[in-house]
Design a protein around this motif. Structure first.
Motif, PDB file in Angstrom:
ATOM      1  N   ALA A 156      32.726  14.980  41.411  1.00 32.89           N
ATOM      2  CA  ALA A 156      33.725  14.957  40.339  1.00 32.89           C
ATOM      3  C   ALA A 156      33.056  14.788  38.981  1.00 32.89           C
ATOM      4  O   ALA A 156      32.226  13.893  38.783  1.00 32.89           O
ATOM      5  N   GLY A 157      33.404  15.674  38.069  1.00 34.64           N
ATOM      6  CA  GLY A 157      32.896  15.594  36.707  1.00 34.64           C
ATOM      7  C   GLY A 157      31.469  16.093  36.538  1.00 34.64           C
ATOM      8  O   GLY A 157      30.958  16.143  35.424  1.00 34.64           O
ATOM      9  N   VAL A 158      30.809  16.460  37.646  1.00 40.96           N
ATOM     10  CA  VAL A 158      29.412  16.902  37.568  1.00 40.96           C
ATOM     11  C   VAL A 158      29.273  18.361  37.988  1.00 40.96           C
ATOM     12  O   VAL A 158      28.629  19.158  37.318  1.00 40.96           O
ATOM     13  N   GLY A 159      29.860  18.721  39.132  1.00 42.07           N
ATOM     14  CA  GLY A 159      29.774  20.098  39.607  1.00 42.07           C
ATOM     15  C   GLY A 159      29.765  20.191  41.112  1.00 42.07           C
ATOM     16  O   GLY A 159      29.992  19.205  41.823  1.00 42.07           O
ATOM     17  N   THR A 160      29.484  21.371  41.607  1.00 41.85           N
ATOM     18  CA  THR A 160      29.454  21.656  43.044  1.00 41.85           C
ATOM     19  C   THR A 160      28.028  22.020  43.420  1.00 41.85           C
ATOM     20  O   THR A 160      27.437  22.927  42.818  1.00 41.85           O
ATOM     21  N   PHE A 161      27.480  21.320  44.415  1.00 42.69           N
ATOM     22  CA  PHE A 161      26.073  21.462  44.773  1.00 42.69           C
ATOM     23  C   PHE A 161      25.907  21.789  46.253  1.00 42.69           C
ATOM     24  O   PHE A 161      26.671  21.312  47.093  1.00 42.69           O
ATOM     25  N   VAL A 162      24.878  22.568  46.559  1.00 38.37           N
ATOM     26  CA  VAL A 162      24.555  22.869  47.951  1.00 38.37           C
ATOM     27  C   VAL A 162      24.118  21.574  48.617  1.00 38.37           C
ATOM     28  O   VAL A 162      23.317  20.812  48.066  1.00 38.37           O
ATOM     29  N   GLN A 163      24.673  21.311  49.801  1.00 38.47           N
ATOM     30  CA  GLN A 163      24.379  20.090  50.556  1.00 38.47           C
ATOM     31  C   GLN A 163      22.913  20.022  50.959  1.00 38.47           C
ATOM     32  O   GLN A 163      22.295  21.038  51.288  1.00 38.47           O
ATOM     33  N   ALA A 164      22.383  18.824  51.000  1.00 45.05           N
ATOM     34  CA  ALA A 164      20.996  18.608  51.400  1.00 45.05           C
ATOM     35  C   ALA A 164      20.752  18.998  52.850  1.00 45.05           C
ATOM     36  O   ALA A 164      19.671  19.444  53.203  1.00 45.05           O
ATOM     37  N   GLY A 165      21.770  18.861  53.708  1.00 44.77           N
ATOM     38  CA  GLY A 165      21.593  19.145  55.131  1.00 44.77           C
ATOM     39  C   GLY A 165      21.829  20.602  55.510  1.00 44.77           C
ATOM     40  O   GLY A 165      21.901  20.934  56.678  1.00 44.77           O
ATOM     41  N   THR A 166      21.937  21.481  54.515  1.00 45.38           N
ATOM     42  CA  THR A 166      22.204  22.889  54.789  1.00 45.38           C
ATOM     43  C   THR A 166      21.013  23.496  55.524  1.00 45.38           C
ATOM     44  O   THR A 166      19.868  23.280  55.132  1.00 45.38           O
ATOM     45  N   PRO A 167      21.258  24.247  56.601  1.00 49.65           N
ATOM     46  CA  PRO A 167      20.146  24.851  57.347  1.00 49.65           C
ATOM     47  C   PRO A 167      19.294  25.757  56.465  1.00 49.65           C
ATOM     48  O   PRO A 167      19.806  26.355  55.526  1.00 49.65           O
ATOM     49  N   PRO A 168      18.000  25.852  56.767  1.00 50.25           N
ATOM     50  CA  PRO A 168      17.125  26.724  55.971  1.00 50.25           C
ATOM     51  C   PRO A 168      17.489  28.193  56.171  1.00 50.25           C
ATOM     52  O   PRO A 168      18.229  28.535  57.093  1.00 50.25           O
ATOM     53  N   ALA A 169      16.952  29.035  55.328  1.00 53.57           N
ATOM     54  CA  ALA A 169      17.231  30.469  55.388  1.00 53.57           C
ATOM     55  C   ALA A 169      16.981  31.002  56.788  1.00 53.57           C
ATOM     56  O   ALA A 169      15.975  30.694  57.422  1.00 53.57           O
ATOM     57  N   ALA A 170      17.919  31.802  57.277  1.00 52.97           N
ATOM     58  CA  ALA A 170      17.791  32.384  58.615  1.00 52.97           C
ATOM     59  C   ALA A 170      16.919  33.631  58.594  1.00 52.97           C
ATOM     60  O   ALA A 170      16.478  34.097  59.627  1.00 52.97           O
ATOM     61  N   VAL A 171      16.671  34.158  57.403  1.00 55.52           N
ATOM     62  CA  VAL A 171      15.902  35.400  57.281  1.00 55.52           C
ATOM     63  C   VAL A 171      14.729  35.150  56.334  1.00 55.52           C
ATOM     64  O   VAL A 171      14.773  35.520  55.164  1.00 55.52           O
ATOM     65  N   PRO A 172      13.654  34.521  56.820  1.00 60.14           N
ATOM     66  CA  PRO A 172      12.551  34.161  55.924  1.00 60.14           C
ATOM     67  C   PRO A 172      11.818  35.366  55.350  1.00 60.14           C
ATOM     68  O   PRO A 172      11.237  35.281  54.281  1.00 60.14           O
ATOM     69  N   ASP A 173      11.844  36.508  56.022  1.00 59.32           N
ATOM     70  CA  ASP A 173      11.125  37.692  55.561  1.00 59.32           C
ATOM     71  C   ASP A 173      12.069  38.656  54.841  1.00 59.32           C
ATOM     72  O   ASP A 173      11.823  39.845  54.778  1.00 59.32           O
ATOM     73  N   HIS A 174      13.150  38.131  54.270  1.00 62.52           N
ATOM     74  CA  HIS A 174      14.157  39.015  53.712  1.00 62.52           C
ATOM     75  C   HIS A 174      13.686  39.885  52.549  1.00 62.52           C
ATOM     76  O   HIS A 174      14.174  41.002  52.418  1.00 62.52           O
TER      77      HIS A 174
END
Length: 135
Positions: free
Chosen positions: A74-92
């Motif tokens: 609230a009052g700051v913004g919307t942020f990606v969660q720390a526990g979000t899984p890493p990229a599924a496509v590392p060689d994208h």
């Protein structure tokens, strides 16, 4: 820091605008374009850029929060969660370059965007459907 993600809408997609925003965040996470701690654009900036109702953006952000992908501060913004899984496509980047080359060839051969979308969708079902049946 510049914009981490720039939203766009396809009004012919047949998908609600809020769901398009949700999909774009999910895809950016999958590709590693958004990382834990990254801030999503403010609802006000998305509304201004896309010309949509603020409730549409807020609904998308609530959906992402409910899925555990973002945290609304609230009052700051919307942020990606720390526990979000890493990229599924590392060689994208390499794969994306090859796909872009193919798409340019498809366009040069006269295929419209909808033709390419149909071809990709059908091929995905064939390849991944066969893979799932053999597993």
């Amino acid at each position: 820091m510049g914009l981490v993600i720039e939203f766009h809408l396809d009004r012919r997609a047949g998908l609600a605008p809020y769901l398009q925003l949700v999909q774009q965040v999910e895809q950016a996470l999958r590709l590693g374009l958004l990382l834990p701690g990254d801030q999503l654009p403010t609802a006000k900036s998305v509304v201004s850029a896309l010309g949509i109702n603020s409730n549409t953006v807020l609904k998308a952000y609530r959906e992402l929060e409910h899925a555990g992908l973002v945290e609304v501060r609230a009052g700051v913004g919307t942020f990606v969660q720390a526990g979000t899984p890493p990229a599924a496509v590392p060689d994208h980047p390499r794969l994306r370059t090859r796909l872009a080359t193919w798409m340019v060839a498809a366009r040069d051969a006269g295929l419209a965007a909808e033709d390419v979308r149909a071809l990709v969708s059908t091929t995905l079902r064939e390849v991944y459907g066969a893979q799932e049946r053999s597993a």
